[in-house]
Design a protein around this motif. Structure first.
Motif, PDB file in Angstrom:
ATOM      1  N   VAL A 121     -10.738   4.945 -15.717  1.00 50.79           N
ATOM      2  CA  VAL A 121      -9.582   4.965 -14.949  1.00 50.79           C
ATOM      3  C   VAL A 121      -9.862   5.814 -13.894  1.00 50.79           C
ATOM      4  N   PRO A 122     -10.121   5.406 -12.740  1.00 51.14           N
ATOM      5  CA  PRO A 122     -10.578   6.211 -11.510  1.00 51.14           C
ATOM      6  C   PRO A 122      -9.141   7.178 -10.977  1.00 51.14           C
ATOM      7  N   GLU A 123      -9.643   8.204 -10.760  1.00 52.39           N
ATOM      8  CA  GLU A 123      -8.529   9.026  -9.910  1.00 52.39           C
ATOM      9  C   GLU A 123      -8.830   9.166  -8.338  1.00 52.39           C
ATOM     10  N   MET A 124      -7.696   8.985  -7.838  1.00 55.82           N
ATOM     11  CA  MET A 124      -7.429   8.909  -6.562  1.00 55.82           C
ATOM     12  C   MET A 124      -6.927  10.101  -5.686  1.00 55.82           C
ATOM     13  N   PRO A 217      -3.440   7.344   0.850  1.00 48.92           N
ATOM     14  CA  PRO A 217      -4.697   7.558  -0.002  1.00 48.92           C
ATOM     15  C   PRO A 217      -6.035   7.992   1.111  1.00 48.92           C
ATOM     16  N   ILE A 218      -6.597   9.032   0.307  1.00 45.62           N
ATOM     17  CA  ILE A 218      -7.830   9.586   1.003  1.00 45.62           C
ATOM     18  C   ILE A 218      -9.218   8.967   0.486  1.00 45.62           C
ATOM     19  N   ALA A 219      -9.347   9.107  -0.743  1.00 42.79           N
ATOM     20  CA  ALA A 219     -10.664   8.542  -1.444  1.00 42.79           C
ATOM     21  C   ALA A 219     -10.484   8.098  -2.977  1.00 42.79           C
ATOM     22  N   SER A 229      -6.946  -1.560  -4.403  1.00 45.12           N
ATOM     23  CA  SER A 229      -6.856  -0.646  -3.362  1.00 45.12           C
ATOM     24  C   SER A 229      -8.135  -0.979  -2.452  1.00 45.12           C
ATOM     25  N   PRO A 230      -8.383  -2.016  -2.012  1.00 41.66           N
ATOM     26  CA  PRO A 230      -9.788  -2.516  -1.506  1.00 41.66           C
ATOM     27  C   PRO A 230     -10.137  -1.697  -0.140  1.00 41.66           C
ATOM     28  N   ASP A 231      -9.014  -1.057   0.635  1.00 40.04           N
ATOM     29  CA  ASP A 231      -9.264  -0.508   1.772  1.00 40.04           C
ATOM     30  C   ASP A 231      -9.619   1.028   1.605  1.00 40.04           C
ATOM     31  N   VAL A 232      -9.309   1.596   0.428  1.00 36.14           N
ATOM     32  CA  VAL A 232      -9.832   3.013   0.211  1.00 36.14           C
ATOM     33  C   VAL A 232     -11.251   3.176   0.014  1.00 36.14           C
ATOM     34  N   PRO A 233     -11.738   4.185   0.591  1.00 37.12           N
ATOM     35  CA  PRO A 233     -13.207   4.235   0.387  1.00 37.12           C
ATOM     36  C   PRO A 233     -13.279   5.280  -0.998  1.00 37.12           C
ATOM     37  N   THR A 234     -14.513   5.036  -1.522  1.00 37.14           N
ATOM     38  CA  THR A 234     -14.987   5.897  -2.657  1.00 37.14           C
ATOM     39  C   THR A 234     -15.448   7.204  -2.055  1.00 37.14           C
ATOM     40  N   THR A 235     -15.365   8.335  -2.916  1.00 38.06           N
ATOM     41  CA  THR A 235     -15.543   9.646  -2.585  1.00 38.06           C
ATOM     42  C   THR A 235     -17.173   9.608  -2.059  1.00 38.06           C
ATOM     43  N   ALA A 236     -18.092   8.727  -2.560  1.00 41.11           N
ATOM     44  CA  ALA A 236     -19.452   8.483  -2.160  1.00 41.11           C
ATOM     45  C   ALA A 236     -19.663   8.151  -0.830  1.00 41.11           C
TER      46      ALA A 236
END
Length: 321
Positions: A121-124, A217-219, A229-236
């Motif tokens: 479960v990803p954390e945003m 959303p930030i990352a 949430s395809p428009d939200v970048p990953t932390t990487a």
């Protein structure tokens, strides 16, 4: 003659175990969930357990045993007979975070036979609508310009959202203040009310507010972007690959469960998780299906323990054991 007697003794011990493994499962399997009904752990167990039951042609009975952030139910798995008929689906908190922070009645390395990683479960990371930061770079700059002035909410001390905020502090070298809540709902309420400025929380609970535009959303702390949430970048993607933060749930059995039975449980679970309907039901909850070997899951537990132990130590969260 003595050698023959030894061999016969070994055979007499191994044959019944082999026969039991070959016939497994021959009766209902109890699947312990260390939390009350209705939460993500319970939903995962019921969806995967139902399909496992259909494949194995034996009932998989859910046994909810909540208490002490998953410790009581996890301990019940550790103390069950190692025959494969009592297993559990448990969270990162029960296998990694709680044992690192405080004394628990089980030893993760010695008391369990990992079966498979089930879901992640990803954390945003999100910010309140009044925070003047549209991306990670701007948020870090804002925090560095106002050390100790920005707050981050969590669903409780020692949970994954709390540790996510602590890892952000370490990774970005910023000074932000933790504000714990009793669950995700009150934390989100204060984010919406602009009483706190940011939070890392499970993606599923944030989605309605992100879609409504009430939280920014930030990352995403996952290896790849979320379909929801395809428009939200990953932390990487925002230049912080070490800020990988996912909650997760895995299937375990008591230590001493025969390897053949563990392998059968692994096969049943992975076959269930590969079912399109199961994958869709879990995806609808914002969960990413995992599935792997028992050996890989054991290694994963070890790597997660090392990762979060560093954060727990840096944040001075461990109690005296």
């Amino acid at each position: 003659m003595k050698t023959l007697r030894v061999l016969l003794t070994v055979v007499s011990v191994l044959l019944p175990a082999a026969a039991a493994a070959q016939d497994f499962p021959a009766k209902p399997i109890k699947l312990i969930v260390p939390f009350p009904p209705g939460g993500p752990n319970d939903i995962i167990a019921r969806v995967v357990g139902q399909r496992m039951s259909e494949i194995a042609k034996q009932p998989v009975v859910i046994d909810n045993r909540g208490g002490q952030a998953g410790v009581l139910g996890t301990d019940a798995i550790a103390k069950a007979a190692p025959d494969g008929y009592t297993i559990g689906i448990v969270s990162a908190s029960a296998l990694v975070i709680n044992p690192t922070m405080e004394k628990v009645p089980y030893d993760v390395a010695k008391d369990f036979a990992p079966v498979t990683l089930v879901t992640t479960v990803p954390e945003m990371l999100v910010v309140a609508s009044n925070v003047p930061a549209g991306d990670m770079k701007e948020l870090i700059a804002l925090a560095k310009a106002q050390p100790g002035k920005l707050n981050f909410a969590s669903a409780g001390v020692g949970g994954m959202p709390h540790l996510a905020g602590e890892l952000l502090k370490l990774t970005a070298s910023i000074d932000i203040v933790h504000v714990p809540y009793r669950g995700a709902a009150p934390a989100i309420n204060d984010l919406l009310g602009q009483q706190v400025q940011m939070a890392f929380l499970d993606l599923p609970v944030l989605l309605p507010h992100i879609k409504a535009g009430t939280l920014r959303p930030i990352a995403l702390g996952a290896p790849k972007r979320a379909p929801t949430s395809p428009d939200v970048p990953t932390t990487a993607e925002v230049g912080m690959p070490d800020l990988l933060i996912e909650n997760w749930y895995g299937m375990i059995a008591p230590a001493g469960t025969p390897e053949a039975i563990v392998n059968t449980l692994n096969r049943l679970a992975n076959e269930a998780m590969n079912d399109p309907q199961v994958r869709q039901k879990l995806a609808d909850q914002g969960l990413t299906v995992a599935g792997d070997t028992s050996g890989h899951f054991r290694d994963y537990i070890g790597s997660e323990t090392k990762k979060w132990a560093r954060v727990i130590k840096a944040a001075n969260l461990a109690s005296a054991k």
